[in-house]
Every structure is written in structure tokens, then in C-alpha cells.
Design a protein around this motif. Structure first.
Motif, PDB file in Angstrom:
ATOM      1  N   PHE A  60      39.679 108.623  62.618  1.00 58.85           N
ATOM      2  CA  PHE A  60      39.178 107.387  63.467  1.00 58.85           C
ATOM      3  C   PHE A  60      40.524 107.024  63.841  1.00 58.85           C
ATOM      4  CE2 PHE A  60      36.183 107.964  59.981  1.00 58.85           C
ATOM      5  CZ  PHE A  60      34.927 107.919  60.762  1.00 58.85           C
ATOM      6  N   SER A  61      40.543 106.497  65.162  1.00 57.20           N
ATOM      7  CA  SER A  61      41.612 105.848  65.728  1.00 57.20           C
ATOM      8  C   SER A  61      42.105 104.504  65.256  1.00 57.20           C
ATOM      9  CB  SER A  61      41.339 105.555  67.215  1.00 57.20           C
ATOM     10  OG  SER A  61      40.140 104.688  67.452  1.00 57.20           O
ATOM     11  N   SER A  62      43.046 104.165  65.368  1.00 55.02           N
ATOM     12  CA  SER A  62      43.601 102.984  64.781  1.00 55.02           C
ATOM     13  C   SER A  62      43.049 101.718  65.640  1.00 55.02           C
ATOM     14  CB  SER A  62      45.147 102.896  64.791  1.00 55.02           C
ATOM     15  OG  SER A  62      45.675 103.881  63.935  1.00 55.02           O
ATOM     16  N   GLY A  63      43.309 100.482  65.011  1.00 52.55           N
ATOM     17  CA  GLY A  63      42.843  99.248  65.745  1.00 52.55           C
ATOM     18  C   GLY A  63      41.393  98.842  65.351  1.00 52.55           C
ATOM     19  N   ASP A  64      41.076  97.941  65.804  1.00 52.37           N
ATOM     20  CA  ASP A  64      39.435  97.079  65.576  1.00 52.37           C
ATOM     21  C   ASP A  64      38.282  97.887  66.450  1.00 52.37           C
ATOM     22  OD1 ASP A  64      40.815  95.198  64.098  1.00 52.37           O
ATOM     23  OD2 ASP A  64      40.837  93.755  65.585  1.00 52.37           O
ATOM     24  N   ASP A  65      39.103  98.631  67.513  1.00 55.78           N
ATOM     25  CA  ASP A  65      37.686  99.211  68.199  1.00 55.78           C
ATOM     26  C   ASP A  65      37.876 100.769  67.900  1.00 55.78           C
ATOM     27  OD1 ASP A  65      36.808  97.000  69.376  1.00 55.78           O
ATOM     28  OD2 ASP A  65      38.391  96.736  70.889  1.00 55.78           O
ATOM     29  N   ALA A  66      37.820 101.046  66.891  1.00 55.20           N
ATOM     30  CA  ALA A  66      37.843 102.290  66.513  1.00 55.20           C
ATOM     31  C   ALA A  66      36.871 103.259  66.944  1.00 55.20           C
ATOM     32  CB  ALA A  66      38.247 102.724  64.960  1.00 55.20           C
ATOM     33  N   THR A 163      27.061 106.199  67.949  1.00 53.22           N
ATOM     34  CA  THR A 163      28.625 106.191  67.274  1.00 53.22           C
ATOM     35  C   THR A 163      29.095 104.674  67.455  1.00 53.22           C
ATOM     36  OG1 THR A 163      28.948 108.365  68.399  1.00 53.22           O
ATOM     37  CG2 THR A 163      30.840 107.017  67.534  1.00 53.22           C
ATOM     38  N   GLN A 164      28.842 104.049  68.315  1.00 61.74           N
ATOM     39  CA  GLN A 164      29.185 102.679  68.130  1.00 61.74           C
ATOM     40  C   GLN A 164      28.565 102.023  66.955  1.00 61.74           C
ATOM     41  OE1 GLN A 164      28.662 100.707  72.034  1.00 61.74           O
ATOM     42  NE2 GLN A 164      29.381 102.081  73.015  1.00 61.74           N
ATOM     43  N   GLN A 165      27.261 102.207  66.856  1.00 61.47           N
ATOM     44  CA  GLN A 165      26.263 101.626  65.652  1.00 61.47           C
ATOM     45  C   GLN A 165      27.102 102.010  64.347  1.00 61.47           C
ATOM     46  OE1 GLN A 165      24.274  99.135  65.783  1.00 61.47           O
ATOM     47  NE2 GLN A 165      24.031  99.019  63.341  1.00 61.47           N
ATOM     48  N   PHE A 166      27.442 103.306  64.106  1.00 61.16           N
ATOM     49  CA  PHE A 166      27.886 103.925  62.978  1.00 61.16           C
ATOM     50  C   PHE A 166      29.122 103.116  62.825  1.00 61.16           C
ATOM     51  CE2 PHE A 166      30.897 107.073  61.269  1.00 61.16           C
ATOM     52  CZ  PHE A 166      30.378 107.385  60.103  1.00 61.16           C
ATOM     53  N   GLU A 172      31.644  96.817  58.765  1.00 62.07           N
ATOM     54  CA  GLU A 172      31.007  95.892  57.921  1.00 62.07           C
ATOM     55  C   GLU A 172      31.056  96.219  56.391  1.00 62.07           C
ATOM     56  OE1 GLU A 172      27.077  95.587  59.616  1.00 62.07           O
ATOM     57  OE2 GLU A 172      27.587  94.331  61.267  1.00 62.07           O
ATOM     58  N   LEU A 173      31.022  97.476  56.206  1.00 67.21           N
ATOM     59  CA  LEU A 173      31.416  98.017  54.852  1.00 67.21           C
ATOM     60  C   LEU A 173      32.564  97.778  54.247  1.00 67.21           C
ATOM     61  CD1 LEU A 173      29.036 100.914  54.953  1.00 67.21           C
ATOM     62  CD2 LEU A 173      28.553  99.038  53.722  1.00 67.21           C
ATOM     63  N   ASP A 174      33.492  97.634  55.202  1.00 62.45           N
ATOM     64  CA  ASP A 174      35.077  97.511  54.901  1.00 62.45           C
ATOM     65  C   ASP A 174      35.780  98.729  54.095  1.00 62.45           C
ATOM     66  OD1 ASP A 174      37.527  96.262  55.025  1.00 62.45           O
ATOM     67  OD2 ASP A 174      37.212  95.299  53.115  1.00 62.45           O
ATOM     68  N   ILE A 175      35.290 100.035  54.406  1.00 62.11           N
ATOM     69  CA  ILE A 175      35.669 100.975  53.636  1.00 62.11           C
ATOM     70  C   ILE A 175      36.871 102.059  54.534  1.00 62.11           C
ATOM     71  CG2 ILE A 175      33.543 101.240  52.360  1.00 62.11           C
ATOM     72  CD1 ILE A 175      32.422 103.356  54.134  1.00 62.11           C
TER      73      ILE A 175
END
Length: 259
Positions: A60-66, A163-166, A172-175
Motif C-alpha cells: 500500500f502506498s504511503s500517506g493517509d490516502d493510501a 477498493t476505496q471501501q476496503f 478504521e481497523l488501524d492495522i
């Protein structure tokens, strides 16, 4: 017509496909994809995780909008599946849908537009006013080819929403954690360290509550996460492919960028 800085990966221009302006346009078959030369990270949809995990690492890319990405190389400017002419070196390789939709895509013509329009990169050499090729229009009506292209792009957009929902649920799970992979080749004085991406933390995953894990199993998230985690073993295989091709990177790298 837009220009490169505002456009997604690969696209140099973006022009709405029009039966008036492009009535005589055709597409011709290409045995190479020069736009893939040197492209090491390709956007991915969650629908593709099961297929991609067999060939490429999924991170997954870095940042908040990964976003999920498939690695066709570990270093910027390196694609181990494409030769210098843009030809695939493996015929059985799964090709991500983001690549297969090029040079077409659905886009809003204005920020206020409610609907997406089928557009194409008019700089791409396989689309144009040629004497030979498959027509995009029959008179003023879209050809069967264009209808199929539109349908493929619509399905791609729907997969993008999933994919956006995933990704929202992952956050939200913070994993997700910042990833790091260390590779120590035989005979090398120093290890090669890759950072600059995110991955699922196995400990955080196993520490989730039972109801959370049950929900992830029921909604299909859990198999996708495991596909991502299993695919990480391919990092070393991609690294070895780079070595075999004489594309040996320098130690201490951040997915192709100096640390």
C-alpha cells in the motif's frame, strides 16, 4: 485537453472520445507497451488481489490516502517484467486492469460534471486515424469494440469503489504500518533496505477482537489481507530478478529512492 501533471500514471493527454471528432479513428494491435518501461508500481483494485499475489508483491502506498499497488520492480525506474522495447518477458503474467484499460479511462470533463465520460490518451500511438485497425465508431454509433471498452472501464470504476471501501475499513481497523523489507544477498557487504510503503501488521491483525475478525471473514476482507501478506514473499524474488538483469540497486533504498 489536460496535460501530464494533472493526469494519472501513463496518461500524457486526456481527450473525450467523440463520434464527431473521432469518427474515423481506429485502434491497432500492439505487441509492446512502451509506457510500462521503467514503471515499477502499478495501482491495483482489491478484485485483483487473488491473481496478482501469484506474480507480484502487493503493498500500500504511503500517506493517509493510501492505495494498493502491485510492484513490478523494487526500484524506481525498474520493471522486471518488461524488456527495453516494452515487450512482456512472461506471457502467463497477470496484467493489472489499470494497465489493460490504457489508453482509455472514464473521467469527469469538468469538476462539476455528475457523469463520467469515456476519454483516451490521444498521444498514444495505437489510437488514431489509421487505414487499418478496428474502428471505434460505425458512423455516429459506437462500434462493438468501443462498447466493450466502455463496459471494461465501468467495471474498473466499480472495482475502484470497492477498493476505496476496503482502504477505509483498513484505516478504521488501524492495522496498517510503515513497511520495511531487508534483503541480504550472498556476498554483499550490506543489506538492501526497502521502505516507503505500508503493509498490514500481522500482530495487529491477530490482536483484533473476535467480532472484528468474524466481520472481516464474512465481508471478504480477510482473504484479501492474507493475499497481500502472502505476496510479500515475492519481494525477494523481484529483487533477484533485478540482480539477474544487471539492475543491481545501491544499498539503503526506499522503494527505489535513496533513503
Amino acid at each position: 485537453m489536460a496535460t501530464a501533471p494533472q493526469l494519472p500514471l501513463f496518461y500524457k493527454t486526456l481527450e473525450p472520445l467523440s463520434s464527431q471528432l473521432h469518427a474515423d479513428f481506429k485502434t491497432k494491435a500492439m505487441d509492446r507497451a512502451p509506457f510500462l518501461i521503467g514503471q515499477h508500481a502499478i495501482p491495483l483494485t482489491v478484485d485483483e488481489f487473488p491473481q496478482v499475489q501469484r506474480f507480484m508483491p502487493i503493498v500500500f502506498s504511503s500517506g493517509d490516502d493510501a492505495i494498493p499497488i502491485a510492484l513490478m520492480g523494487l526500484n524506481e525506474g525498474v520493471n522486471v517484467f518488461i524488456d527495453g522495447e516494452g515487450k512482456l518477458t512472461e506471457q502467463t503474467l497477470y496484467i493489472p486492469a489499470y494497465i489493460r484499460r490504457y489508453p482509455f479511462m472514464l473521467a469527469r470533463l469538468t469538476p462539476e460534471a455528475q457523469e463520467l465520460s469515456l476519454c483516451f490518451d490521444s498521444s498514444y500511438e495505437a489510437v488514431g486515424n489509421f487505414e487499418e485497425g478496428e474502428p471505434l465508431f460505425n458512423g455516429t454509433e459506437p462500434s462493438e469494440l468501443t462498447k466493450n471498452i466502455l463496459q471494461f472501464n465501468e467495471l474498473f470504476e466499480q472495482a475502484g469503489l470497492r477498493t476505496q471501501q476496503f482502504m477505509t475499513e483498513l484505516r478504521e481497523l488501524d492495522i496498517l504500518i510503515e513497511g520495511e523489507v531487508t534483503i541480504q544477498p550472498d556476498g554483499a557487504a550490506q543489506p538492501f533496505i526497502y521502505r516507503g510503503f505500508q503493509m498490514v501488521d500481522e500482530k495487529k491483525l491477530t490482536d483484533l477482537r473476535g467480532d472484528q475478525l468474524r466481520k472481516m471473514s464474512q465481508n471478504g476482507m480477510l482473504p484479501l489481507i492474507y493475499a497481500h501478506m502472502f505476496s510479500l514473499a515475492l519481494m525477494r524474488e523481484i529483487f533477484q530478478r533485478q540482480v539477474d538483469k544487471g539492475l543491481m540497486p545501491q544499498p539503503e533504498l526506499v522503494l527505489g529512492n535513496p533513503a
